[in-house]
Design a protein around this motif. Structure first.
Motif, PDB file in Angstrom:
ATOM      1  N   ASP A 177       0.862  -1.173   0.000  1.00  0.00           N
ATOM      2  CA  ASP A 177       0.000   0.000   0.000  1.00  0.00           C
ATOM      3  C   ASP A 177       0.901   1.226   0.000  1.00  0.00           C
ATOM      4  O   ASP A 177       1.982   1.212   0.597  1.00  0.00           O
ATOM      5  CB  ASP A 177      -0.897   0.048   1.241  1.00  0.00           C
ATOM      6  N   THR A 178       0.468   2.272  -0.657  1.00  0.00           N
ATOM      7  CA  THR A 178       1.224   3.516  -0.698  1.00  0.00           C
ATOM      8  C   THR A 178       0.505   4.567   0.134  1.00  0.00           C
ATOM      9  O   THR A 178      -0.715   4.710   0.043  1.00  0.00           O
ATOM     10  CB  THR A 178       1.396   4.004  -2.153  1.00  0.00           C
ATOM     11  N   PHE A 179       1.279   5.280   0.941  1.00  0.00           N
ATOM     12  CA  PHE A 179       0.738   6.298   1.828  1.00  0.00           C
ATOM     13  C   PHE A 179       1.472   7.604   1.598  1.00  0.00           C
ATOM     14  O   PHE A 179       2.625   7.612   1.187  1.00  0.00           O
ATOM     15  CB  PHE A 179       0.919   5.876   3.298  1.00  0.00           C
ATOM     16  N   GLU A 180       0.817   8.696   1.901  1.00  0.00           N
ATOM     17  CA  GLU A 180       1.445  10.007   1.831  1.00  0.00           C
ATOM     18  C   GLU A 180       1.568  10.576   3.233  1.00  0.00           C
ATOM     19  O   GLU A 180       0.637  10.481   4.041  1.00  0.00           O
ATOM     20  CB  GLU A 180       0.634  10.949   0.940  1.00  0.00           C
ATOM     21  N   PHE A 181       2.732  11.123   3.508  1.00  0.00           N
ATOM     22  CA  PHE A 181       3.018  11.739   4.790  1.00  0.00           C
ATOM     23  C   PHE A 181       3.461  13.173   4.539  1.00  0.00           C
ATOM     24  O   PHE A 181       4.044  13.476   3.500  1.00  0.00           O
ATOM     25  CB  PHE A 181       4.148  10.984   5.519  1.00  0.00           C
ATOM     26  N   ASP A 182       3.213  14.034   5.505  1.00  0.00           N
ATOM     27  CA  ASP A 182       3.690  15.414   5.407  1.00  0.00           C
ATOM     28  C   ASP A 182       5.211  15.427   5.301  1.00  0.00           C
ATOM     29  O   ASP A 182       5.895  14.522   5.788  1.00  0.00           O
ATOM     30  CB  ASP A 182       3.261  16.220   6.638  1.00  0.00           C
ATOM     31  N   ASP A 183       5.739  16.456   4.673  1.00  0.00           N
ATOM     32  CA  ASP A 183       7.186  16.580   4.497  1.00  0.00           C
ATOM     33  C   ASP A 183       7.951  16.560   5.812  1.00  0.00           C
ATOM     34  O   ASP A 183       9.078  16.091   5.869  1.00  0.00           O
ATOM     35  CB  ASP A 183       7.530  17.866   3.735  1.00  0.00           C
ATOM     36  N   ASP A 184       7.328  17.052   6.862  1.00  0.00           N
ATOM     37  CA  ASP A 184       8.037  17.113   8.149  1.00  0.00           C
ATOM     38  C   ASP A 184       7.868  15.853   9.000  1.00  0.00           C
ATOM     39  O   ASP A 184       8.289  15.812  10.155  1.00  0.00           O
ATOM     40  CB  ASP A 184       7.617  18.353   8.937  1.00  0.00           C
ATOM     41  N   THR A 185       7.276  14.806   8.436  1.00  0.00           N
ATOM     42  CA  THR A 185       7.141  13.545   9.162  1.00  0.00           C
ATOM     43  C   THR A 185       8.518  12.892   9.277  1.00  0.00           C
ATOM     44  O   THR A 185       9.217  12.727   8.284  1.00  0.00           O
ATOM     45  CB  THR A 185       6.182  12.586   8.430  1.00  0.00           C
ATOM     46  N   VAL A 186       8.886  12.542  10.500  1.00  0.00           N
ATOM     47  CA  VAL A 186      10.204  11.937  10.714  1.00  0.00           C
ATOM     48  C   VAL A 186      10.131  10.424  10.477  1.00  0.00           C
ATOM     49  O   VAL A 186       9.060   9.814  10.543  1.00  0.00           O
ATOM     50  CB  VAL A 186      10.752  12.244  12.131  1.00  0.00           C
ATOM     51  N   ASP A 187      11.289   9.837  10.197  1.00  0.00           N
ATOM     52  CA  ASP A 187      11.356   8.408   9.892  1.00  0.00           C
ATOM     53  C   ASP A 187      10.778   7.540  11.010  1.00  0.00           C
ATOM     54  O   ASP A 187      10.172   6.505  10.739  1.00  0.00           O
ATOM     55  CB  ASP A 187      12.789   7.985   9.602  1.00  0.00           C
TER      56      ASP A 187
ATOM     57  N   GLU B 194       8.259   8.192  12.917  1.00  0.00           N
ATOM     58  CA  GLU B 194       6.802   8.201  12.797  1.00  0.00           C
ATOM     59  C   GLU B 194       6.352   7.296  11.648  1.00  0.00           C
ATOM     60  O   GLU B 194       5.342   6.595  11.762  1.00  0.00           O
ATOM     61  CB  GLU B 194       6.291   9.618  12.574  1.00  0.00           C
ATOM     62  N   ILE B 195       7.105   7.311  10.566  1.00  0.00           N
ATOM     63  CA  ILE B 195       6.780   6.430   9.443  1.00  0.00           C
ATOM     64  C   ILE B 195       6.979   4.980   9.849  1.00  0.00           C
ATOM     65  O   ILE B 195       6.162   4.115   9.525  1.00  0.00           O
ATOM     66  CB  ILE B 195       7.608   6.793   8.197  1.00  0.00           C
ATOM     67  N   GLN B 196       8.039   4.689  10.574  1.00  0.00           N
ATOM     68  CA  GLN B 196       8.274   3.320  11.043  1.00  0.00           C
ATOM     69  C   GLN B 196       7.133   2.853  11.935  1.00  0.00           C
ATOM     70  O   GLN B 196       6.677   1.712  11.828  1.00  0.00           O
ATOM     71  CB  GLN B 196       9.605   3.212  11.792  1.00  0.00           C
TER      72      GLN B 196
ATOM     73  N   THR C  97       4.673  -0.282  11.223  1.00  0.00           N
ATOM     74  CA  THR C  97       4.462  -1.363  12.183  1.00  0.00           C
ATOM     75  C   THR C  97       2.972  -1.568  12.440  1.00  0.00           C
ATOM     76  O   THR C  97       2.480  -2.707  12.435  1.00  0.00           O
ATOM     77  CB  THR C  97       5.205  -1.064  13.499  1.00  0.00           C
ATOM     78  N   ASP C  98       2.242  -0.484  12.633  1.00  0.00           N
ATOM     79  CA  ASP C  98       0.791  -0.578  12.841  1.00  0.00           C
ATOM     80  C   ASP C  98       0.117  -1.205  11.629  1.00  0.00           C
ATOM     81  O   ASP C  98      -0.730  -2.097  11.759  1.00  0.00           O
ATOM     82  CB  ASP C  98       0.195   0.803  13.122  1.00  0.00           C
ATOM     83  N   TRP C  99       0.489  -0.754  10.428  1.00  0.00           N
ATOM     84  CA  TRP C  99      -0.084  -1.286   9.187  1.00  0.00           C
ATOM     85  C   TRP C  99       0.237  -2.767   9.058  1.00  0.00           C
ATOM     86  O   TRP C  99      -0.638  -3.572   8.713  1.00  0.00           O
ATOM     87  CB  TRP C  99       0.481  -0.502   7.995  1.00  0.00           C
ATOM     88  N   MET C 100       1.476  -3.149   9.333  1.00  0.00           N
ATOM     89  CA  MET C 100       1.900  -4.542   9.190  1.00  0.00           C
ATOM     90  C   MET C 100       1.066  -5.460  10.083  1.00  0.00           C
ATOM     91  O   MET C 100       0.577  -6.495   9.640  1.00  0.00           O
ATOM     92  CB  MET C 100       3.382  -4.670   9.539  1.00  0.00           C
ATOM     93  N   TYR C 101       0.881  -5.051  11.354  1.00  0.00           N
ATOM     94  CA  TYR C 101       0.105  -5.888  12.267  1.00  0.00           C
ATOM     95  C   TYR C 101      -1.358  -5.969  11.866  1.00  0.00           C
ATOM     96  O   TYR C 101      -2.032  -6.946  12.203  1.00  0.00           O
ATOM     97  CB  TYR C 101       0.264  -5.413  13.705  1.00  0.00           C
ATOM     98  N   GLU C 102      -1.860  -5.004  11.141  1.00  0.00           N
ATOM     99  CA  GLU C 102      -3.229  -5.075  10.636  1.00  0.00           C
ATOM    100  C   GLU C 102      -3.347  -6.068   9.476  1.00  0.00           C
ATOM    101  O   GLU C 102      -4.438  -6.541   9.178  1.00  0.00           O
ATOM    102  CB  GLU C 102      -3.695  -3.696  10.176  1.00  0.00           C
ATOM    103  N   GLN C 103      -2.243  -6.372   8.804  1.00  0.00           N
ATOM    104  CA  GLN C 103      -2.256  -7.231   7.624  1.00  0.00           C
ATOM    105  C   GLN C 103      -2.121  -8.715   7.951  1.00  0.00           C
ATOM    106  O   GLN C 103      -2.460  -9.561   7.136  1.00  0.00           O
ATOM    107  CB  GLN C 103      -1.128  -6.846   6.654  1.00  0.00           C
TER     108      GLN C 103
END
Length: 53
Positions: A19-29, A31-33, A37-43
């Protein structure tokens, strides 16, 4: 915007999810991680159980 693709696979043909997601430019790595992790556990669905021999 940062466009990030999340992927997960268990190594079997057809067992890949992305899945592809968009994050704000100021999102730090970190937060993306956490989002990954949350997305992975949902799958995934699994667990364990004791079996009698």
């Amino acid at each position: 915007m940062r466009k990030i693709k999340f992927t997960i696979s268990i190594g079997l043909v057809g067992c890949r999810r992305e899945d592809t997601f968009e994050f704000d430019d100021d999102t730090v790595d970190e937060e993306i991680q956490q989002a990954y992790t949350d997305w992975m556990y949902e799958q995934i669905d699994g667990g364990w159980e004791e079996v009698e021999e």
